[in-house]
Scaffold this active site. Structure first.
Site, mmCIF file in Angstrom:
data_model
loop_
_atom_site.group_PDB
_atom_site.id
_atom_site.type_symbol
_atom_site.label_atom_id
_atom_site.label_comp_id
_atom_site.label_asym_id
_atom_site.label_seq_id
_atom_site.Cartn_x
_atom_site.Cartn_y
_atom_site.Cartn_z
ATOM 1 N N ASP A 1 -3.832 72.275 14.804
ATOM 2 C CA ASP A 1 -4.526 71.066 14.334
ATOM 3 C C ASP A 1 -3.938 69.806 14.963
ATOM 4 O O ASP A 1 -4.285 68.690 14.573
ATOM 5 C CB ASP A 1 -4.520 70.982 12.803
ATOM 6 C CG ASP A 1 -3.111 70.817 12.241
ATOM 7 O OD1 ASP A 1 -2.131 70.867 13.037
ATOM 8 O OD2 ASP A 1 -2.965 70.643 11.014
ATOM 9 N N ASP B 1 4.267 71.404 12.031
ATOM 10 C CA ASP B 1 4.313 71.939 10.667
ATOM 11 C C ASP B 1 5.536 72.838 10.486
ATOM 12 O O ASP B 1 6.284 73.087 11.448
ATOM 13 C CB ASP B 1 3.005 72.695 10.360
ATOM 14 C CG ASP B 1 2.623 73.640 11.491
ATOM 15 O OD1 ASP B 1 3.521 74.348 11.970
ATOM 16 O OD2 ASP B 1 1.438 73.647 11.899
ATOM 17 N N ASP C 1 15.033 65.112 3.419
ATOM 18 C CA ASP C 1 14.941 63.656 3.448
ATOM 19 C C ASP C 1 14.149 63.224 2.210
ATOM 20 O O ASP C 1 12.968 63.553 2.091
ATOM 21 C CB ASP C 1 14.210 63.263 4.737
ATOM 22 C CG ASP C 1 14.338 61.798 5.102
ATOM 23 O OD1 ASP C 1 14.511 60.978 4.194
ATOM 24 O OD2 ASP C 1 14.240 61.492 6.298
ATOM 25 N N ASP D 1 16.705 58.123 1.846
ATOM 26 C CA ASP D 1 16.014 57.028 2.519
ATOM 27 C C ASP D 1 16.343 55.680 1.863
ATOM 28 O O ASP D 1 16.311 55.568 0.631
ATOM 29 C CB ASP D 1 14.507 57.303 2.420
ATOM 30 C CG ASP D 1 13.673 56.388 3.280
ATOM 31 O OD1 ASP D 1 13.765 56.487 4.508
ATOM 32 O OD2 ASP D 1 12.905 55.579 2.710
ATOM 33 N N GLU E 1 20.862 56.310 3.903
ATOM 34 C CA GLU E 1 20.393 55.336 4.888
ATOM 35 C C GLU E 1 20.586 53.947 4.297
ATOM 36 O O GLU E 1 20.049 53.653 3.216
ATOM 37 C CB GLU E 1 18.915 55.555 5.238
ATOM 38 C CG GLU E 1 18.509 54.694 6.425
ATOM 39 C CD GLU E 1 17.018 54.381 6.502
ATOM 40 O OE1 GLU E 1 16.556 54.000 7.575
ATOM 41 O OE2 GLU E 1 16.323 54.488 5.473
ATOM 42 N N HIS F 1 13.900 58.709 13.988
ATOM 43 C CA HIS F 1 12.460 58.488 14.068
ATOM 44 C C HIS F 1 12.074 57.008 13.970
ATOM 45 O O HIS F 1 10.896 56.683 14.067
ATOM 46 C CB HIS F 1 11.774 59.277 12.960
ATOM 47 C CG HIS F 1 12.211 58.809 11.602
ATOM 48 N ND1 HIS F 1 13.510 58.936 11.149
ATOM 49 C CD2 HIS F 1 11.537 58.172 10.615
ATOM 50 C CE1 HIS F 1 13.600 58.396 9.949
ATOM 51 N NE2 HIS F 1 12.420 57.928 9.594
ATOM 52 N N ASP F 2 13.054 56.131 13.749
ATOM 53 C CA ASP F 2 12.777 54.695 13.638
ATOM 54 C C ASP F 2 13.241 53.906 14.858
ATOM 55 O O ASP F 2 13.031 52.682 14.916
ATOM 56 C CB ASP F 2 13.490 54.105 12.411
ATOM 57 C CG ASP F 2 12.970 54.670 11.097
ATOM 58 O OD1 ASP F 2 11.776 55.020 11.038
ATOM 59 O OD2 ASP F 2 13.768 54.770 10.145
#
Ligand code: GLC
Length: 539
Positions: free
Chosen positions: A24, A28, A97, A200, A241, A313-314
């Site tokens: 898709d 995943d 996370d 987070d 974080e 990822h940031d």
């Protein structure tokens, strides 16, 4: 005290872009399972899995609508159980996370809370009456994702607080019920077998009146409460974080005796010159960058422990941001890795970093998917900034730079998916990919493997005392690590010009070469462009 994570390396999986198993175009959990050989070969100890909980995906899962299930986009709870088991069978651990500062606006708690001013969950979030000017926001706080941090909710005529997108209302941790619900939820995951949590923006759970970044007066109390209720004596790894944290605050938060967290993720070394915003992208120069690392090394030398990272990822890709992603891509990616992994602390590798993946190279707004980037574009363009300037800033700093699919091979969708991925694959995947690197001893991947093995095999790498050399040198990053009678010298050339690393003690010229990032060379302390060496001697 079981501080196993002091010799461990953490690998972050951002599942949406790791591996798609069902065609898709979205990564995943079964996809992660398919790629476990990659992680075992690399030698990492811990997998940090970015959020897979049910979510409207406004902020790619950092907007959670149910903390105790898996979003069908990523698979099922059974898939997550299978991943935990498979990792354990290979001697790896899983860190989840969890987003405790806010929920999605689609979380049943928020839906109930917004229902009426009398709702029993009204105080689970931050509701405020309009400010003095009729209809105005309660105060001037700005969301980190552009615009006011307050959103008027028509149903009750009050505003709610959202530090991030308006679909991410902040929870009110002053409420003992909120804290109890969170502790209960975390215990549920511990019982399911997870080995820890990445928390987070945890520093934001206690608000301070003058500052949206949190670090409010009850932060340490809340952390100790969580420790007591969830973490204590279970051998878990807890990583907070904490944007904006100082060395002194980090020392307190990671002091084992205070029973709060094991590690924090600080932001100073990925921050910018004073006064610059994220989008201006003015990097710290080399002297300030290495002095920043040294300050953290010193600050957490006796009490607490450091986290070491370039990427997540940031953040934009390290090789594009701090290295040279053209001619010297391989040398600069491996040198950046060498200096990072040779510091004292727990290193983090973000998916694709071990391949030397570059920034996305997007040129049009339509390429971007990240809510922060899109909101920023809309806000500043409507305020008059030239679109091409904003696009140039996004190209350097957008979080989507880190979020393109992992490049497994040179095929059309890079081996990530059989379908068109949700975000474009970097065009360089034909050249930069795991298949091309796996058997190549000079690859970025092979170098990461060696660095991780070195941390496991050489106690001085994990535990040695740190001392910075040549602090003001504009090209050379040099430091020693000392453990018992073993001393390591790390010398790295962070430029594209040859340089002699004139470290004060000359006895190093004929020390043993433990690791280098380039083949051949003249040896000793003469370094080619982006060359780095780790030398060892016994005292
Ligand atoms: C953290 C996450 C980031 C997210 C934000 C809001 O900074 O790392 O991806 O957007 O929190 O949850």
């Amino acid at each position: 005290m079981n501080e196993w994570w002091r010799t461990a390396v953490v690998y972050q999986v951002w599942p949406r872009s790791f591996q798609d198993s069902d065609g898709d175009g979205v990564g995943d959990l079964p996809g992660v399972l398919q790629r476990l050989d990659h992680l075992s070969d690399l030698g990492v100890d811990v997998v940090w899995l970015s959020p897979v909980f049910p979510s409207p995906q406004v902020d790619n899962g950092y907007d959670v609508s149910n903390y105790q299930d898996v979003d069908p986009l990523f698979g099922s709870l059974a898939d997550l159980d299978a991943l935990i088991q498979a990792l354990h069978a290979r001697g790896m651990r899983l860190v989840l996370d969890v987003v405790l500062n806010h929920t999605s606006d689609q979380h049943p708690w928020f839906i109930e809370s917004r229902g009426s001013r009398e709702s029993p969950k009204r105080d689970w979030y931050w509701w405020r009456a309009p400010g003095e000017v009729p209809g105005a926001e309660p105060n001037a706080w700005q969301s980190l994702f552009s615009g006011s941090a307050w959103q008027l909710d028509d149903a009750t005529g009050e505003y709610y607080l959202h530090t991030f997108a308006r679909q991410q209302p902040d929870l009110n941790w002053e409420s003992p019920q909120v804290r109890a619900a969170m502790a209960e939820m975390l215990c549920w995951w511990v019982d399911r077998g997870v080995d820890g949590f990445r928390l987070d923006v945890i520093s934001m759970i206690s608000k301070a009146p003058a500052n949206l970044l949190g670090f409010g007066p009850r932060l340490h109390d809340y952390l100790r409460e969580l420790h007591e209720a969830v973490f204590a004596e279970k051998g878990l790894l807890t990583i907070g974080e904490t944007p904006g944290i100082s060395v002194a605050q980090a020392q307190r938060m990671t002091d084992p005796a205070r029973r709060e967290l094991d590690l924090v993720l600080e932001f100073e070394h990925v921050s910018l010159d004073q006064g610059a915003t994220k989008w201006e992208a003015r990097q710290l120069g080399l002297p300030r960058l290495k002095q920043c690392f040294a300050r953290w090394q010193e600050g957490l030398a006796g009490t607490g422990w450091n986290s070491l990272y370039w990427n997540n990822h940031d953040q934009p890709r390290a090789v594009s941001r701090f290295g040279d992603d053209g001619e010297h891509r391989v040398a600069s990616a491996t040198t950046l890795a060498t200096v990072l992994h040779l510091h004292r602390g727990t290193p983090f590798v973000f998916q694709g970093e071990e391949l030397g993946m570059r920034n996305a190279g997007f040129t049009a707004l339509a390429d971007y998917r990240d809510v922060e980037s899109i909101n920023h574009y809309e806000a500043v363009v409507s305020a008059g900034q030239a679109p091409h300037e904003v696009l140039a800033a996004l190209q350097r700093m957008s979080r989507d730079n880190a979020r393109t699919p992992v490049q497994w091979d040179g095929s059309v969708h890079a081996g990530f998916s059989t379908a068109q991925p949700w975000i474009a694959v970097n065009q360089d995947h034909v050249e930069v990919n795991a298949a091309a690197q796996r058997e190549d001893p000079q690859s970025v991947l092979a170098h990461y493997r060696r660095l991780i093995a070195l941390r496991h095999d050489v106690p001085a790498v994990a535990l040695g005392e740190f001392a910075l050399l040549l602090p003001d040198h504009e090209q050379v990053w040099a430091f020693t690590r000392t453990h018992l009678d073993v001393q390591l010298l790390v010398v790295a050339n962070l430029s594209d010009r040859e340089v002699e690393a004139d470290v004060p003690d000359t006895g190093w010229a004929d020390a043993e070469l433990l690791l280098g990032n380039l083949p051949g060379g003249r040896g000793g302390l003469r370094l080619r462009p982006w060359e780095s060496r780790v030398l060892r001697r016994t005292r």
